[in-house]
Scaffold this motif. Sequence first.
Motif, PDB file in Angstrom:
ATOM      1  N   UNK A   1       0.837  -1.209   0.000  1.00 60.36           N
ATOM      2  CA  UNK A   1       0.000   0.000   0.000  1.00 60.36           C
ATOM      3  C   UNK A   1       0.870   1.257   0.000  1.00 60.36           C
ATOM      4  N   UNK A   2       1.978   1.199   0.722  1.00 56.54           N
ATOM      5  CA  UNK A   2       2.919   2.327   0.756  1.00 56.54           C
ATOM      6  C   UNK A   2       3.544   2.506  -0.635  1.00 56.54           C
ATOM      7  N   UNK A   3       3.919   1.377  -1.245  1.00 55.07           N
ATOM      8  CA  UNK A   3       4.501   1.430  -2.595  1.00 55.07           C
ATOM      9  C   UNK A   3       3.508   2.062  -3.574  1.00 55.07           C
ATOM     10  N   UNK A   4       2.247   1.702  -3.440  1.00 56.52           N
ATOM     11  CA  UNK A   4       1.212   2.244  -4.333  1.00 56.52           C
ATOM     12  C   UNK A   4       1.098   3.761  -4.183  1.00 56.52           C
ATOM     13  N   UNK A   5       1.195   4.230  -2.923  1.00 51.86           N
ATOM     14  CA  UNK A   5       1.060   5.676  -2.686  1.00 51.86           C
ATOM     15  C   UNK A   5       2.264   6.452  -3.225  1.00 51.86           C
ATOM     16  N   UNK A   6       3.451   5.847  -3.201  1.00 56.41           N
ATOM     17  CA  UNK A   6       4.659   6.534  -3.676  1.00 56.41           C
ATOM     18  C   UNK A   6       4.865   6.380  -5.187  1.00 56.41           C
ATOM     19  N   UNK A   7       4.121   5.460  -5.788  1.00 57.29           N
ATOM     20  CA  UNK A   7       4.337   5.083  -7.191  1.00 57.29           C
ATOM     21  C   UNK A   7       4.336   6.280  -8.148  1.00 57.29           C
ATOM     22  N   UNK A   8       3.382   7.185  -7.965  1.00 63.78           N
ATOM     23  CA  UNK A   8       3.256   8.290  -8.938  1.00 63.78           C
ATOM     24  C   UNK A   8       3.990   9.544  -8.482  1.00 63.78           C
ATOM     25  N   UNK A   9       4.864   9.380  -7.483  1.00 66.34           N
ATOM     26  CA  UNK A   9       5.695  10.476  -7.004  1.00 66.34           C
ATOM     27  C   UNK A   9       4.863  11.731  -6.706  1.00 66.34           C
ATOM     28  N   UNK A  10       3.973  11.632  -5.706  1.00 69.37           N
ATOM     29  CA  UNK A  10       3.060  12.759  -5.450  1.00 69.37           C
ATOM     30  C   UNK A  10       3.774  13.975  -4.842  1.00 69.37           C
ATOM     31  N   UNK A  11       3.115  15.109  -4.889  1.00 67.88           N
ATOM     32  CA  UNK A  11       3.647  16.337  -4.287  1.00 67.88           C
ATOM     33  C   UNK A  11       3.244  16.424  -2.816  1.00 67.88           C
ATOM     34  N   UNK A  12       2.068  15.856  -2.522  1.00 69.76           N
ATOM     35  CA  UNK A  12       1.556  15.872  -1.148  1.00 69.76           C
ATOM     36  C   UNK A  12       1.304  14.430  -0.733  1.00 69.76           C
TER      37      UNK A  12
ATOM     38  N   UNK B   1       9.130  -4.037  12.567  1.00 67.32           N
ATOM     39  CA  UNK B   1      10.257  -3.113  12.723  1.00 67.32           C
ATOM     40  C   UNK B   1      10.871  -2.753  11.374  1.00 67.32           C
ATOM     41  N   UNK B   2      11.023  -3.782  10.535  1.00 66.81           N
ATOM     42  CA  UNK B   2      11.621  -3.577   9.217  1.00 66.81           C
ATOM     43  C   UNK B   2      10.728  -2.653   8.369  1.00 66.81           C
ATOM     44  N   UNK B   3       9.426  -2.922   8.386  1.00 66.14           N
ATOM     45  CA  UNK B   3       8.472  -2.114   7.626  1.00 66.14           C
ATOM     46  C   UNK B   3       8.461  -0.672   8.112  1.00 66.14           C
ATOM     47  N   UNK B   4       8.564  -0.493   9.433  1.00 72.37           N
ATOM     48  CA  UNK B   4       8.586   0.854  10.015  1.00 72.37           C
ATOM     49  C   UNK B   4       9.818   1.616   9.540  1.00 72.37           C
ATOM     50  N   UNK B   5      10.953   0.925   9.527  1.00 71.98           N
ATOM     51  CA  UNK B   5      12.199   1.571   9.055  1.00 71.98           C
ATOM     52  C   UNK B   5      12.087   1.954   7.585  1.00 71.98           C
ATOM     53  N   UNK B   6      11.499   1.040   6.800  1.00 74.88           N
ATOM     54  CA  UNK B   6      11.325   1.318   5.361  1.00 74.88           C
ATOM     55  C   UNK B   6      10.488   2.580   5.179  1.00 74.88           C
ATOM     56  N   UNK B   7       9.374   2.655   5.914  1.00 69.28           N
ATOM     57  CA  UNK B   7       8.488   3.816   5.765  1.00 69.28           C
ATOM     58  C   UNK B   7       9.189   5.092   6.236  1.00 69.28           C
ATOM     59  N   UNK B   8       9.898   5.013   7.369  1.00 68.03           N
ATOM     60  CA  UNK B   8      10.616   6.200   7.863  1.00 68.03           C
ATOM     61  C   UNK B   8      11.643   6.695   6.847  1.00 68.03           C
TER      62      UNK B   8
END
Lengths: 224, 236
Positions: free
Chosen positions: B145-156, B168-175
């Motif tokens: 879901x995070x990948x989907x949100x970043x896919x189109x390189x949004x401004x906001x 823990x790993x997922x949290x680090x990736x998102x951070x």
Amino acid sequence: MKKIWLILKKDLLLEFRTKESFVSMLTFCLLVIVVFNFSFEAGRAGLEKIAGGILWVSFIFAGTLGLTRSFNAENENGCLQGLRISPVEAGQIYFGKLLSNCFFMLLVEFLIFPVFVIFFNLSVSLSNLPLLFLTAFLGTIGFSAVGTLLSAVSSNTKLQEVMLPILLFPVVVPVVIGSVEATNLLLTETKDFTDVYEWLKILASFDGIFVSVCYLIFDFALGE
Amino acid sequence: MFQNSIKVSKLSKQFGRNYALKEINLELKSGELLAILGRNGAGKTTFLKILSTLLKQTEGEILFNGVLLSDFPQTEIKRKIGLISHNLFLYSGLSALENLTFFAKLYDLENPTVKINEVLEKVGLIHRKNELVRNYSRGMQQRLGIARAFLHNPEILLLDEPYTGLDQNGTEILNNLLKMFNSQEKITILVTHNIEQGLTLSDKVTIFENGKVAFIEQSKNLNLEEMRKVYKEFVS
């Protein structure tokens, strides 16, 4: 067009993978035909006068079943919201879903019609087949046009299975009447197609109205 | 680099007679991350839904780069926004690759395959991209879901409790993704219940209470202890 095609392609892929909706539609349609076959003796005099009604009752029940499930995949994980925040217009979502609903309903009709003819021992003139297909096509578009909109509206309600037919059936009455009348005429081996053309014109008119109105209000229907 | 800005003025949202949001005023500039804290039902998610165009406000206005959000063509503004919410917006009957390809095409991305592989690599799902989403664990689905949100390189970027289900790993990736995103002078709004996370990641922190902005401050002016006290004071 590209985005409508994308939504249609996604729906086809999901359905061909699970076959959940299509198989239940086909089975249900077949069961309705079987029940009617037991109720009305095959080859009975005057059967051709109600054959169109029997056929369309089975199509509409099966179609309603398909429509009920039409937005299930979209509601899972909030995918409909995912579509709404994507650069897709509500109208494109509507046409994508409409085409996918029409496709599966037409496929069921195409497979059920020969079974129906055999079960009821009807003799259908080959020359009438193109007009029968046209009737099925127009009837399905009109039914699915309203059904797609109402399926979206009712998909978030707790009583979706009850709400959809209650909302849908009264609205599609003109389409059902037109389809049944045209089908009845075409099953009687008539050579005079004047009345058939009149019903087809009525069907096409309702299709035009239903598709336009539903397209215009779909955004509102998806709203808050 | 182009400077983005969001200005929210007197934003209100009513559901029937109840106000979910009342006269919210906020301003954000490029590179800023705003953390929104508050109890359940405080209006945080409603605020994000309005910003993401899923809901329309009853009153008030939102300006993006000085232009009213409603004046932008809807498809154009939607390209600028990425949303991560409780709902993952993923089709469980499709694979990760099929999901991202579908959304990439909806966003008319050029070179979708390259971009899809890029985001899948970043969230650590590249080797499992052909598996159906329904076979993923909750944490993996969240990462997709995070990948989907970043896919189109949004401004906001709008994030509603994005850490739910992440290990823990997922949290680090998102951070890491958020840090990279902010370094590109973009705007991030994070809704969270985790005070520490909110304070650590953000440039500004705000507390919503009963649909209003009860508190707002630069994060650098607060330490965790102070923030906890402030939170208790307003959310009690």
